[in-house]
Write a protein that holds these residues in place. Structure first.
Motif, PDB file in Angstrom:
ATOM      1  N   PHE A 123      -9.685 -51.033 -47.673  1.00 14.93           N
ATOM      2  CA  PHE A 123      -8.680 -51.873 -48.311  1.00 14.93           C
ATOM      3  C   PHE A 123      -8.954 -53.342 -48.021  1.00 14.93           C
ATOM      4  N   THR A 124      -8.726 -54.166 -49.046  1.00 16.95           N
ATOM      5  CA  THR A 124      -8.796 -55.614 -48.886  1.00 16.95           C
ATOM      6  C   THR A 124      -7.468 -56.198 -49.342  1.00 16.95           C
ATOM      7  N   ILE A 125      -6.794 -56.852 -48.434  1.00 22.77           N
ATOM      8  CA  ILE A 125      -5.528 -57.517 -48.730  1.00 22.77           C
ATOM      9  C   ILE A 125      -5.822 -59.015 -48.782  1.00 22.77           C
ATOM     10  N   THR A 126      -5.443 -59.642 -49.883  1.00 22.98           N
ATOM     11  CA  THR A 126      -5.677 -61.067 -50.064  1.00 22.98           C
ATOM     12  C   THR A 126      -4.343 -61.768 -50.266  1.00 22.98           C
ATOM     13  N   VAL A 127      -4.112 -62.818 -49.503  1.00 21.93           N
ATOM     14  CA  VAL A 127      -2.897 -63.619 -49.612  1.00 21.93           C
ATOM     15  C   VAL A 127      -3.314 -65.028 -50.014  1.00 21.93           C
ATOM     16  N   THR A 128      -2.678 -65.562 -51.069  1.00 18.26           N
ATOM     17  CA  THR A 128      -2.961 -66.929 -51.505  1.00 18.26           C
ATOM     18  C   THR A 128      -1.663 -67.734 -51.529  1.00 18.26           C
ATOM     19  N   SER A 144      -2.393 -83.770 -53.019  1.00 20.28           N
ATOM     20  CA  SER A 144      -2.157 -82.793 -54.066  1.00 20.28           C
ATOM     21  C   SER A 144      -2.097 -81.409 -53.439  1.00 20.28           C
ATOM     22  N   SER A 145      -2.066 -80.414 -54.291  1.00 22.81           N
ATOM     23  CA  SER A 145      -1.949 -79.046 -53.839  1.00 22.81           C
ATOM     24  C   SER A 145      -3.268 -78.328 -54.061  1.00 22.81           C
ATOM     25  N   GLU A 146      -3.663 -77.526 -53.105  1.00 29.61           N
ATOM     26  CA  GLU A 146      -4.892 -76.753 -53.217  1.00 29.61           C
ATOM     27  C   GLU A 146      -4.593 -75.319 -52.813  1.00 29.61           C
ATOM     28  N   GLN A 147      -5.212 -74.368 -53.488  1.00 28.42           N
ATOM     29  CA  GLN A 147      -4.989 -72.955 -53.207  1.00 28.42           C
ATOM     30  C   GLN A 147      -5.762 -72.566 -51.936  1.00 28.42           C
ATOM     31  N   SER A 148      -5.069 -71.942 -51.000  1.00 27.57           N
ATOM     32  CA  SER A 148      -5.708 -71.420 -49.793  1.00 27.57           C
ATOM     33  C   SER A 148      -5.605 -69.901 -49.814  1.00 27.57           C
ATOM     34  N   THR A 149      -6.547 -69.242 -49.167  1.00 25.16           N
ATOM     35  CA  THR A 149      -6.629 -67.786 -49.209  1.00 25.16           C
ATOM     36  C   THR A 149      -6.941 -67.223 -47.834  1.00 25.16           C
ATOM     37  N   VAL A 150      -6.299 -66.099 -47.531  1.00 21.52           N
ATOM     38  CA  VAL A 150      -6.619 -65.303 -46.351  1.00 21.52           C
ATOM     39  C   VAL A 150      -6.903 -63.894 -46.833  1.00 21.52           C
ATOM     40  N   SER A 151      -8.019 -63.326 -46.399  1.00 21.27           N
ATOM     41  CA  SER A 151      -8.359 -61.943 -46.769  1.00 21.27           C
ATOM     42  C   SER A 151      -8.484 -61.106 -45.517  1.00 21.27           C
ATOM     43  N   LEU A 152      -7.971 -59.882 -45.616  1.00 21.76           N
ATOM     44  CA  LEU A 152      -8.042 -58.925 -44.516  1.00 21.76           C
ATOM     45  C   LEU A 152      -8.608 -57.633 -45.064  1.00 21.76           C
ATOM     46  N   THR A 153      -9.728 -57.187 -44.511  1.00 21.35           N
ATOM     47  CA  THR A 153     -10.345 -55.936 -44.926  1.00 21.35           C
ATOM     48  C   THR A 153     -10.233 -54.948 -43.766  1.00 21.35           C
ATOM     49  N   PHE A 154      -9.779 -53.733 -44.072  1.00 23.91           N
ATOM     50  CA  PHE A 154      -9.589 -52.740 -43.026  1.00 23.91           C
ATOM     51  C   PHE A 154      -9.666 -51.342 -43.626  1.00 23.91           C
ATOM     52  N   GLN A 155      -9.811 -50.385 -42.741  1.00 22.89           N
ATOM     53  CA  GLN A 155      -9.812 -48.987 -43.150  1.00 22.89           C
ATOM     54  C   GLN A 155      -8.665 -48.302 -42.415  1.00 22.89           C
TER      55      GLN A 155
END
Length: 156
Positions: A123-128, A144-155
């Motif tokens: 599974f990959t969970i991505t939060v933006t 200004s505003s910029e999109q940031s992302t955190v991804s978590l990959t786990f089994q």
């Protein structure tokens, strides 16, 4: 006989005031950047917390994982029965988990959104979310505003 000079001249005082004002402006600029960076760091820690929250929800519902109920973030719906002692099915729990998670993303992060992807049991969970940043384009830098992302990959 030449008289001795006493005290400061007006020009010396004005130069000292200008130097002090420039120093205070520099300190104020550093303070603003510090607060902005602190806010962005706080948003990043909230995003990591929310990604881990969904990962824990997925790990807690093994039957829902096996049925494919968590394969994406669609199909989310609130189910009040899942919060009672009567309980609900694993598919309903998965839909409730996704609904609550998406609500938390919207409430806790500016422009918060999330995705869940299942790639063969991984599974990959991505939060933006929207981060406020200072664009470095010369002296006329703009906030200004910029999109940031955190991804978590786990089994699970």
């Amino acid at each position: 006989m030449i008289g001795r000079q006493r005290g400061f001249t007006l020009i010396e005082i004005l130069v000292a005031v200008v130097i002090l004002a420039i120093g205070l402006l520099g300190i104020a600029g550093l303070q603003v950047m510090s607060v902005k960076s602190s806010t962005n760091a706080n948003l990043r820690s909230v995003a990591v917390y929310l990604a881990n929250d969904m990962a824990d929800r997925i790990r807690a519902n093994r039957v829902g994982v096996a049925a494919g109920s968590y394969d994406n973030e669609t199909g989310s719906a609130q189910n009040a029965a899942c919060l009672t002692t009567a309980g609900c099915t694993s598919a309903q729990m998965a839909a409730n988990d996704k609904f609550e998670w998406l609500q938390e993303l919207g409430d806790e992060l500016p422009g918060g959104a999330g995705t869940i992807a299942n790639n063969g049991g991984l599974f990959t969970i991505t939060v933006t979310w929207n981060d406020r940043v200072k664009q470095a384009e010369g002296a006329d830098a703009d906030t200004s505003s910029e999109q940031s992302t955190v991804s978590l990959t786990f089994q699970p």
